[in-house]
Design a protein around this motif. Structure first.
Motif, short mmCIF file in Angstrom:
data_model
loop_
_atom_site.label_atom_id
_atom_site.label_comp_id
_atom_site.label_asym_id
_atom_site.label_seq_id
_atom_site.Cartn_x
_atom_site.Cartn_y
_atom_site.Cartn_z
N GLY A 79 0.81 -1.26 0.06
CA GLY A 79 0.06 -0.06 -0.06
C GLY A 79 0.88 1.27 -0.02
N GLN A 80 0.26 2.23 0.16
CA GLN A 80 0.80 3.75 -0.13
C GLN A 80 0.80 4.40 1.55
OE1 GLN A 80 2.49 5.44 -2.63
NE2 GLN A 80 3.43 6.39 -1.15
N THR A 81 1.90 4.46 1.81
CA THR A 81 2.09 5.29 3.29
C THR A 81 1.71 6.78 3.16
OG1 THR A 81 3.86 3.86 4.18
CG2 THR A 81 3.60 5.77 5.09
N LEU A 82 0.56 6.96 3.92
CA LEU A 82 0.44 8.68 3.90
C LEU A 82 0.77 9.13 5.28
CD1 LEU A 82 -3.51 8.23 2.44
CD2 LEU A 82 -1.07 8.53 1.11
N ALA A 83 0.67 8.43 6.00
CA ALA A 83 0.94 9.07 7.66
C ALA A 83 1.45 8.04 8.41
CB ALA A 83 -0.28 9.43 8.13
N THR A 91 -0.35 4.30 12.10
CA THR A 91 0.39 4.40 10.77
C THR A 91 -0.91 4.07 9.86
OG1 THR A 91 1.93 3.41 9.63
CG2 THR A 91 0.82 1.97 10.62
N HIS A 92 -0.56 4.69 8.57
CA HIS A 92 -1.79 4.59 7.60
C HIS A 92 -0.96 4.30 6.23
CE1 HIS A 92 -5.09 6.68 5.13
NE2 HIS A 92 -5.11 5.37 5.06
N GLN A 93 -1.29 3.03 5.78
CA GLN A 93 -0.92 2.74 4.48
C GLN A 93 -2.11 2.47 3.62
OE1 GLN A 93 1.00 1.28 7.31
NE2 GLN A 93 2.26 2.84 6.56
N MET A 94 -2.37 3.42 2.76
CA MET A 94 -3.78 3.36 1.91
C MET A 94 -3.66 2.15 0.83
SD MET A 94 -5.01 6.37 -0.66
CE MET A 94 -3.35 6.23 -1.77
N GLY A 95 -4.95 1.55 0.87
CA GLY A 95 -5.05 0.29 -0.01
C GLY A 95 -5.75 -0.72 0.62
N ASP A 230 8.48 9.60 9.19
CA ASP A 230 7.60 9.93 8.18
C ASP A 230 8.13 10.50 6.85
OD1 ASP A 230 4.44 10.01 7.31
OD2 ASP A 230 5.07 12.14 7.16
N ARG A 231 7.51 10.40 5.98
CA ARG A 231 8.01 10.99 4.64
C ARG A 231 8.49 12.60 4.84
NH1 ARG A 231 7.36 14.37 0.56
NH2 ARG A 231 8.05 13.56 -1.91
N ASP A 232 7.66 13.49 5.52
CA ASP A 232 7.88 14.67 5.54
C ASP A 232 8.44 15.22 6.93
OD1 ASP A 232 6.91 15.24 3.13
OD2 ASP A 232 4.68 15.27 3.79
N SER A 233 8.77 14.22 7.68
CA SER A 233 9.60 14.70 9.34
C SER A 233 10.72 15.71 9.03
CB SER A 233 10.17 13.46 9.87
OG SER A 233 9.08 12.27 10.11
N PHE A 234 11.34 15.74 7.93
CA PHE A 234 12.36 16.74 7.78
C PHE A 234 11.89 17.78 6.73
CE2 PHE A 234 14.71 13.86 10.08
CZ PHE A 234 15.71 14.37 10.66
#
Length: 355
Positions: A79-83, A91-95, A230-234
């Motif tokens: 799935g796609q990690t969103l958050a 944790t949220h993996q969309m799919g 998370d992807r946007d942690s930085f």
């Protein structure tokens, strides 16, 4: 596997019993279009109860397309990690793995991370158990490390003398810091490009040491593993290079990735004999040169030992799917900080056809 860099979907076949790798099979890549990337990007940071727009349809369509024609007994669907907020919202993996199983007529293992997070683990990284199997497959004799440079960087230190990945002292794994995701965001914002191909822009610039020092002041780096991002942690990285020209900004952010890897290696139980690099970052010669200069051991793409760096993450979730189906652990205290070895994932059987 659809990763945090949002470039597309990788699919790969592995023949395994969940312990040993017996063989690698065919693989396939399906790129996201710019419109699809925009749809997925708009959903980043959202949770299960949020409005996701067209992102779920994009994800399902892309996975169905790439999986058509594979002769597989079992599918691992990340799935796609969103958050990702372990210790917080989860944790949220969309799919929807059940929908995928129904559409393909093949059992699907999905939602790999929730059980680990629910028990107090970081839920990431999850590839280390597969990295351990890869170390056995290549016949490694000394401690080594796998470094994945995807959207986020993560490191797996391995002692291949151990019998199982969950054995004490066999593994240490953790996220090292940002990798390609913030550089991709910089390229999109400034150049309208998806990424810095071959590090061409970074090669024209120089690293701004002041920005690098501010980056390394982040409390994440001295924090002992296990730890994840998370992807946007930085996301603040873009602010640190705001006043720099395009080339210097790209060079500085690439230097930040290398510095975070150097900080990460210092957490290893013993110095790795070599670092094998997978993920898109290994194709960036500037990033690879900076990491090599920062470490005291050989830094090589995984292709040097006969592995496929483009497909290693997809292969990992194929391998983990078999472990889930056979009730074997997929994470342990030294990989995610979960209190005890745990097998995550949900196994969905395809629904019987209506007669």
């Amino acid at each position: 596997m659809s990763g945090t860099s949002l470039d597309g979907v990788d699919a790969a076949v592995v023949e395994t019993d969940g312990h040993r790798i017996h063989a690698f099979g065919p693989s396939r890549y399906r790129a996201y279009t710019l419109d699809e990337q925009a749809s997925l990007r708009a959903a980043l940071g959202k949770w299960q109860d949020d409005e996701l727009g067209g992102a779920p349809r994009v994800l399902e369509r892309a996975h169905l397309e790439v999986l058509q024609g594979f002769d597989a007994e079992l599918i691992g669907f990340h799935g796609q990690t969103l958050a990702h907020e372990p210790g917080g919202r989860g944790t949220h993996q969309m799919g929807d793995g059940q929908a995928l199983a129904d559409a393909l007529g093949v059992p699907v293992v999905w939602d790999f991370r929730s059980a680990d997070v629910g028990l107090g683990g970081q839920g990431a990284p999850l590839a280390p158990f597969f990295h351990f199997a890869c170390a056995k497959w290549i016949g490694a004799m000394e401690p080594l490390a796998f470094l994945n440079l995807g959207g986020v960087g993560n490191l797996t230190w391995i002692d291949p003398s151990k019998d199982a990945p969950e054995a004490e002292g066999a593994l240490l794994a953790f996220d090292t810091g940002p990798a390609n995701a913030p550089i991709n965001d910089l390229m999109m914002a400034r150049k309208g490009l998806a990424y810095d191909k071959d590090g061409v822009l970074a090669a024209k610039g120089r690293v701004e040491e002041g920005a690098l020092e501010l980056f390394l002041d982040d409390p994440f780096f001295p924090k002992r593993p296990p730890k994840s991002l998370d992807r946007d942690s930085f996301a603040t990285m873009l602010g640190l290079v705001r006043e720099l020209g395009d080339a210097d900004a790209a060079a500085t952010m690439t230097g930040m990735v290398a510095a975070s890897v150097m900080q990460g290696v210092q957490h290893c139980p013993s110095p790795p004999s070599r670092v094998l690099v997978t993920g898109g970052g290994r194709r960036n010669p500037v990033m690879m040169e900076m990491i090599s200069a920062a470490l005291d051991c050989p830094v090589q793409p995984v292709e040097d030992v006969g592995l496929d760096g483009d497909m290693l993450e997809a292969q990992a979730f194929a391998y983990l799917a078999v472990r889930v189906a056979r009730r074997l652990p997929t994470s342990c205290p030294s990989t995610t900080g979960v209190p005890a070895a745990v097998g995550g994932g949900t196994l969905s059987q395809p629904s019987s056809p209506i007669t």
